[in-house]
Write a protein that holds these residues in place. Structure first.
Motif, PDB file in Angstrom:
ATOM      1  N   LEU A 144     -29.186 -38.797 -23.939  1.00 51.68           N
ATOM      2  CA  LEU A 144     -30.340 -38.359 -23.162  1.00 51.68           C
ATOM      3  C   LEU A 144     -29.972 -37.186 -22.277  1.00 51.68           C
ATOM      4  CD1 LEU A 144     -31.296 -41.955 -21.954  1.00 51.68           C
ATOM      5  CD2 LEU A 144     -32.280 -40.778 -23.914  1.00 51.68           C
ATOM      6  N   LEU A 165     -32.363 -36.946 -26.598  1.00 47.54           N
ATOM      7  CA  LEU A 165     -33.753 -37.086 -26.171  1.00 47.54           C
ATOM      8  C   LEU A 165     -33.910 -36.600 -24.733  1.00 47.54           C
ATOM      9  CD1 LEU A 165     -34.386 -40.657 -27.612  1.00 47.54           C
ATOM     10  CD2 LEU A 165     -34.848 -38.456 -28.705  1.00 47.54           C
ATOM     11  N   ARG A 166     -35.052 -36.023 -24.423  1.00 47.05           N
ATOM     12  CA  ARG A 166     -35.309 -35.491 -23.092  1.00 47.05           C
ATOM     13  C   ARG A 166     -35.829 -36.580 -22.157  1.00 47.05           C
ATOM     14  NH1 ARG A 166     -33.736 -31.431 -20.033  1.00 47.05           N
ATOM     15  NH2 ARG A 166     -34.116 -29.909 -21.675  1.00 47.05           N
ATOM     16  N   ILE A 167     -35.233 -36.669 -20.978  1.00 43.99           N
ATOM     17  CA  ILE A 167     -35.714 -37.563 -19.926  1.00 43.99           C
ATOM     18  C   ILE A 167     -36.783 -36.808 -19.136  1.00 43.99           C
ATOM     19  CG2 ILE A 167     -35.102 -38.891 -17.872  1.00 43.99           C
ATOM     20  CD1 ILE A 167     -32.209 -38.908 -18.919  1.00 43.99           C
ATOM     21  N   PRO A 168     -37.976 -37.365 -18.958  1.00 41.93           N
ATOM     22  CA  PRO A 168     -39.000 -36.647 -18.203  1.00 41.93           C
ATOM     23  C   PRO A 168     -38.616 -36.478 -16.742  1.00 41.93           C
ATOM     24  CG  PRO A 168     -39.748 -38.861 -18.765  1.00 41.93           C
ATOM     25  CD  PRO A 168     -38.456 -38.644 -19.486  1.00 41.93           C
ATOM     26  N   SER A 170     -38.369 -36.695 -12.915  1.00 42.70           N
ATOM     27  CA  SER A 170     -38.614 -37.789 -11.968  1.00 42.70           C
ATOM     28  C   SER A 170     -38.091 -37.367 -10.608  1.00 42.70           C
ATOM     29  CB  SER A 170     -37.908 -39.070 -12.432  1.00 42.70           C
ATOM     30  OG  SER A 170     -37.883 -40.036 -11.405  1.00 42.70           O
ATOM     31  N   ASP A 179     -46.343 -41.520 -16.990  1.00 41.54           N
ATOM     32  CA  ASP A 179     -45.534 -40.793 -17.972  1.00 41.54           C
ATOM     33  C   ASP A 179     -44.175 -41.454 -18.173  1.00 41.54           C
ATOM     34  OD1 ASP A 179     -47.515 -38.964 -18.415  1.00 41.54           O
ATOM     35  OD2 ASP A 179     -46.661 -37.412 -17.124  1.00 41.54           O
ATOM     36  N   LEU A 180     -43.570 -41.891 -17.070  1.00 43.70           N
ATOM     37  CA  LEU A 180     -42.265 -42.536 -17.174  1.00 43.70           C
ATOM     38  C   LEU A 180     -42.366 -43.893 -17.865  1.00 43.70           C
ATOM     39  CD1 LEU A 180     -40.769 -41.569 -13.713  1.00 43.70           C
ATOM     40  CD2 LEU A 180     -39.801 -40.980 -15.950  1.00 43.70           C
ATOM     41  N   GLU A 182     -44.553 -44.715 -20.149  1.00 42.26           N
ATOM     42  CA  GLU A 182     -44.737 -44.455 -21.573  1.00 42.26           C
ATOM     43  C   GLU A 182     -43.428 -44.005 -22.216  1.00 42.26           C
ATOM     44  OE1 GLU A 182     -47.882 -41.610 -21.706  1.00 42.26           O
ATOM     45  OE2 GLU A 182     -49.462 -43.113 -21.366  1.00 42.26           O
ATOM     46  N   TRP A 183     -42.656 -43.195 -21.482  1.00 41.90           N
ATOM     47  CA  TRP A 183     -41.379 -42.745 -22.023  1.00 41.90           C
ATOM     48  C   TRP A 183     -40.423 -43.915 -22.217  1.00 41.90           C
ATOM     49  CZ3 TRP A 183     -36.326 -42.703 -19.991  1.00 41.90           C
ATOM     50  CH2 TRP A 183     -35.401 -41.957 -20.741  1.00 41.90           C
ATOM     51  N   THR A 186     -41.662 -45.965 -25.296  1.00 41.88           N
ATOM     52  CA  THR A 186     -41.589 -45.372 -26.626  1.00 41.88           C
ATOM     53  C   THR A 186     -40.212 -44.819 -26.972  1.00 41.88           C
ATOM     54  OG1 THR A 186     -42.403 -43.258 -25.750  1.00 41.88           O
ATOM     55  CG2 THR A 186     -44.033 -44.812 -26.561  1.00 41.88           C
ATOM     56  N   THR A 187     -39.628 -44.039 -26.071  1.00 45.19           N
ATOM     57  CA  THR A 187     -38.362 -43.380 -26.370  1.00 45.19           C
ATOM     58  C   THR A 187     -37.237 -44.381 -26.542  1.00 45.19           C
ATOM     59  OG1 THR A 187     -39.067 -41.454 -25.096  1.00 45.19           O
ATOM     60  CG2 THR A 187     -36.727 -41.618 -25.608  1.00 45.19           C
TER      61      THR A 187
END
Length: 210
Positions: A144, A165-168, A170, A179-180, A182-183, A186-187
């Motif tokens: 990540l 994978l990109r961490i959104p 925060s 958003d976090l 959902e990430w 799913t991620t």
């Protein structure tokens, strides 16, 4: 049922290991409703500073409870055994910076999240580790990144392994936005981290101090 142990480590300092550990702990405890502990398995002493700031304690403690999550500074093998027997459902271990040597405890984790950076001055550390990852002896590593060039990350994923994978973004590790949530759902579904979300319909959620 035995607790799930997730190890979080980084390719160098300052890539966001502790921030992600706190973020994941608040998600597990506050959103999934799982009793969660976080162990500091490095010599950075960030948990003592965090604990004093958030609890108002003047002296160092063996454990700080912040928003119902238990943080254990200066942890070691005995502390991990205590947590395994204490009824936690999730145990996160903050290994800090991981360079060439892989900790024995890290190889025992059911999941490993390895945090890298695509900033120019930090890329070499990731390249070196990616070459030796197969020798780490672990089964479920997730790579990540929170910082660095998005273009560089995409180019890496096109041409290199492992996938990162990109961490959104925060700004606050104690605030779980939609958003976090959902990430995290799913991620990280493909790791044993996935689980049911009890408050997934909320547009944003911040747990009150406890």
């Amino acid at each position: 049922m035995e607790p799930r142990i997730t190890g979080i480590a980084g390719a160098g300092r300052g890539v966001g290991v502790t921030h992600l550990a706190l973020l994941a702990a608040n998600y597990m405890q506050g959103v999934q409703g799982k009793r969660t502990a976080v162990l500091e398995w490095n010599d950075h002493r960030d948990f003592d500073r965090l604990g004093k700031m958030c609890t108002g304690q003047l002296k160092e403690a063996d454990c700080y409870r912040i928003q119902q999550v238990d943080y254990y500074p200066r942890a070691e093998g005995g502390r991990l055994m205590e947590c395994l027997a204490a009824g936690y459902q999730e145990i996160l271990i903050d290994f800090g910076s991981l360079e060439k040597q892989v900790s024995i405890e890290l190889t025992r984790c059911s999941d490993v999240w390895f945090i890298v950076s695509f900033s120019e001055w930090q890329m070499d550390a990731f390249r070196d580790f990616a070459k030796s990852k197969e020798r780490a002896g672990t089964k479920s590593w997730r790579f990540l990144a929170a910082f660095g060039s998005e273009e560089a990350r995409r180019e890496w994923n096109k041409r290199q392994k492992p996938e990162v994978l990109r961490i959104p973004f925060s700004a606050d590790a104690f605030t779980i936005t939609r958003d976090l949530m959902e990430w995290m759902e799913t991620t990280l579904t493909h790791s044993s981290f996935s689980g049911n979300v009890s408050q997934g319909s909320l547009p944003g959620w911040k747990k009150k101090s406890g």
